[in-house]
Enzyme design. Structure first.
Site, short mmCIF file in Angstrom:
data_model
loop_
_atom_site.label_atom_id
_atom_site.label_comp_id
_atom_site.label_asym_id
_atom_site.label_seq_id
_atom_site.Cartn_x
_atom_site.Cartn_y
_atom_site.Cartn_z
N CYS A 1 0.87 -1.18 0.00
CA CYS A 1 0.00 0.00 0.00
C CYS A 1 0.90 1.22 0.00
CB CYS A 1 -0.91 0.01 1.23
SG CYS A 1 -1.89 1.52 1.42
N CYS B 1 -0.06 3.93 -6.55
CA CYS B 1 -1.17 3.29 -5.85
C CYS B 1 -1.37 1.93 -6.49
CB CYS B 1 -2.45 4.12 -5.98
SG CYS B 1 -3.92 3.33 -5.28
#
Length: 288
Positions: A83, A199
């Site tokens: 992440c 991302c």
């Protein structure tokens, strides 16, 4: 915290723990499964608290610590923060915590591997970054790029809604097209030749991004960049799984709705998902 700690005597046979705010990190897990087929993996998606992209650094440090404790309790030999927002905000604090409290479990994140690949790929010294507002505000990528090569310039563009659009399954509708066009515009104006997809959701729309940025622009993704570092970390620590036949296992945990995770996750992993176990994370006490 659940009572799922590994009883395997050989630390090499324990799983690699991977976590993300939702299903986006499955794009990273996909690369790990392909590159390290002998390893076992345990993935945790914190879908109950998705998205992380506009959370405060303090919240992300707390979330990451809770998830890391759960995976360590279940026997993870290495932790991968799949992440970008959590890596940018929490990696240094998480590394300190895990090395101090769980017998030296190391933690790897996605920022530096992507920065290394982007700096190696650029010919003009102009790199773009598409990421969540939290990741952009952290300046983690700017710091990483500057440490590698201070002569390279990073043009960062925050994308407040893009991860949610993709997770909702709308990555190919008109709303998504317009959003992608808007975030690509400043990168085209800056004439970048390399773009970091900051991302883990963004690789799912890489064809759209490539079309709008132009075929000459190199896209750098989290999964491909991180998988090689994980391979090196296992080798350095002599933690490679000793399995000689067949492939390893991979299992899934999530903090939200398991059925939704199964439905959405298959699209991200591009492999069979199987059953997903619901988990309630225990609060942990954070020290200054």
């Amino acid at each position: 915290m659940t009572s799922g700690a590994s009883t395997t005597p050989d630390p090499r046979a324990r799983p690699i723990g991977v976590f993300d705010s939702g299903v986006g990190g499955l794009t990273v897990l996909h690369e790990l499964l392909v590159r390290l087929p002998s390893e076992d993996f345990l993935y945790l998606g914190d879908t109950a608290r998705f998205p992380y992209g506009e959370r405060s650094p303090e919240q992300l440090i707390q979330f990451a610590a809770e998830i890391a404790e759960e995976l360590a309790e279940r026997g993870a030999k290495l932790l991968v923060v799949a992440c970008n927002s959590a890596t940018a905000a929490a990696l240094p604090a998480l590394r300190r915590r895990m090395m101090e409290t769980t017998l030296g479990v190391d933690v790897l994140g996605v920022v530096r591997p992507e920065a290394l690949r982007a700096v190696a790929a650029t010919h003009t010294g102009r790199i773009g970054l598409l990421a969540t507002p939290t990741t952009v505000a952290s300046r983690a990528y700017e710091d990483a790029v500057n440490m590698i090569d201070p002569h390279v310039t990073l043009h960062a563009v925050p994308c407040p809604t893009l991860a949610e659009i993709i997770q909702d399954g709308e990555q190919f509708d008109e709303r998504a097209v317009q959003t992608v066009r808007e975030v690509c515009a400043p990168l085209k104006q800056a004439d970048v030749d390399t773009v970091i997809l900051g991302c883990t959701h963004y690789p799912l729309i890489s064809p759209m991004l490539q079309r709008m940025l132009g075929p000459e622009v190199r896209l750098v993704t989290s999964g491909a960049a991180l998988a090689r570092q994980v391979e090196h970390a296992l080798s350095t620590r002599e933690l490679q799984n000793p399995r000689t036949e067949g492939e390893g296992e991979y299992r899934f945990l999530c903090t939200g709705d398991t059925r939704e995770f199964e439905q959405v996750g298959t699209r991200f992993l591009q492999m069979p998902l199987g059953l997903v176990e619901h988990v309630e994370l225990a609060a942990v006490e954070m020290t200054a």
